[in-house]
Design a protein around this motif. Sequence first.
Motif, PDB file in Angstrom:
ATOM      1  N   ALA A 215       0.813  -1.211   0.000  1.00 33.87           N
ATOM      2  CA  ALA A 215       0.000   0.000   0.000  1.00 33.87           C
ATOM      3  C   ALA A 215       0.855   1.272   0.000  1.00 33.87           C
ATOM      4  N   ALA A 216       2.149   1.123   0.307  1.00 33.67           N
ATOM      5  CA  ALA A 216       3.028   2.300   0.343  1.00 33.67           C
ATOM      6  C   ALA A 216       3.631   2.621  -1.017  1.00 33.67           C
ATOM      7  N   ASP A 218       1.580   1.960  -3.991  1.00 30.59           N
ATOM      8  CA  ASP A 218       0.485   1.763  -4.945  1.00 30.59           C
ATOM      9  C   ASP A 218       0.008   3.065  -5.585  1.00 30.59           C
ATOM     10  N   ASP A 220      -1.667   5.292  -4.342  1.00 32.06           N
ATOM     11  CA  ASP A 220      -2.974   5.693  -3.798  1.00 32.06           C
ATOM     12  C   ASP A 220      -2.744   6.430  -2.474  1.00 32.06           C
ATOM     13  N   THR A 223      -4.227   4.785   0.893  1.00 32.01           N
ATOM     14  CA  THR A 223      -3.857   3.471   1.434  1.00 32.01           C
ATOM     15  C   THR A 223      -2.464   3.563   2.024  1.00 32.01           C
ATOM     16  N   ARG A 224      -2.192   2.786   3.058  1.00 28.20           N
ATOM     17  CA  ARG A 224      -0.912   2.941   3.753  1.00 28.20           C
ATOM     18  C   ARG A 224      -0.402   1.633   4.309  1.00 28.20           C
ATOM     19  N   TRP A 313       1.825   6.598   3.832  1.00 29.83           N
ATOM     20  CA  TRP A 313       0.865   6.560   2.723  1.00 29.83           C
ATOM     21  C   TRP A 313       1.597   6.138   1.452  1.00 29.83           C
ATOM     22  N   GLU A 314       2.802   6.706   1.285  1.00 29.04           N
ATOM     23  CA  GLU A 314       3.624   6.375   0.126  1.00 29.04           C
ATOM     24  C   GLU A 314       5.087   6.570   0.464  1.00 29.04           C
TER      25      GLU A 314
END
Length: 320
Positions: A215-216, A218, A220, A223-224, A313-314
Motif C-alpha cells: 500500500a506504500a 500503490d 494511492d 492506502t498505507r 501513505w507512500e
Amino acid sequence: MARGRREAGGDLPGSHAYQHAAAIRTFDAWWPKLVDGAFRPGLGDDVYAALTRALQIDESPSGATGPTSAGSLNQSQGHKGSAFQYGWWGYLDKDLRAVLGDPVRSGLGRTYCGGGSVAGCRQVLVTTLAAAVAEPAGTTYPGDKDCSAGDQWCADTIIQSPLGGITHDKISWQNRPTYQQVVSFPAGRGADLTNLALNRSVSANGTFIGYTAKAAVDGDPTTRWSSWWTDSQSITVDLGSARTLRRVILRWETAYGSRYRIEVSANGSTWQPAAVVDAGNGGLDNVTFAPVSARYVRMVGVARGTGYGYSLWEIEAYSS
Ligand SMILES: [Ca+2]
C-alpha cells in the motif's frame, strides 16, 4: 495571518494588548521616519511628496500614516483590517541591499540611503530609530473619533460601518506578517519526476495486520503501510534494476518516524546509508542526497514519533 475575534468588552489578561507592544509601537513609529530619512534627501522634497502621493509609504491599520490626498487610489481609510499591502517596503529593501553592495534584481537605478554610503546610511538608520523610540505613543497612534490617542489596540481594530440598526463592536485585528508562506521546489523544470518506486516489489520486516507494505507504493494516497509498534522497523523497495537516485519522498501518516535512515543497495543484502533524518516531524519528508546508483532503497526506522508504528501513505524514489 489575519485573525479576527469579537471582543466582548472584557479585560482578561492579554486582552486588548500585544505581547510585544513596545516593539510594535517602535516599528510603527520608525517606518515613516526611516523611509523619509532614506529617500527624501536624495529625491528632494517635491519628488518625494509626489511619489508618496502615488504610493503611500505605509498602510497602517489606523490609516494614520497613509496619504491625505483624496485622489490616491491606495489610500487607507483606517480601521478596515490593513494587511500592509501598500507601502515602500520593496523600495527600502532594495535600496539597503544596494547600499551594502549586494546584488539587487530590478534595482532602483541609484542608491539613496545615506547618499549611498554605508556609514551615511547607518547613521540614517540609527537617527531615525532613536527618534522612533523617543516618540510618545500618543504621536504614533494619534487617536480619532473612535480611539483615544496612544491606544495601540484600538488603532489596529476593525471598526464596522453601521448598517441601518445593525451595529457591531470593534474587532481585534493584527496582520503584521514577516513571512506568510514558504514554497520549496524539490526539482527543477525539465526534471524526470517519474516515481521509480511506484508499483515495484516491496517488503517490510513488520506489518500491522491489514496495512501491507504494498500500500506504500500503490500510488494511492488513501492506502498505507503500517509497521509493528516498535522502533526497529523498515520497508524496502526493489526498483527492478539499478537506477540513479537523488531523493526519496516519504508521505507519513500520523504515525511518523522522528529518526530514520534512508539506505540503498545494489544487491539487497549490502547496504549503504544515503541520508539520515534525526529530527523528523512527520507530514511530507523530501529527503535528498548525493546521487547514488542502487536497485534497492529502504527506510530504516530508528525512533518513532508516536506510540504507534511507522506508517507511510507512500514511499517514492526519484532520479532528480
Ligand atoms: Ca498508498
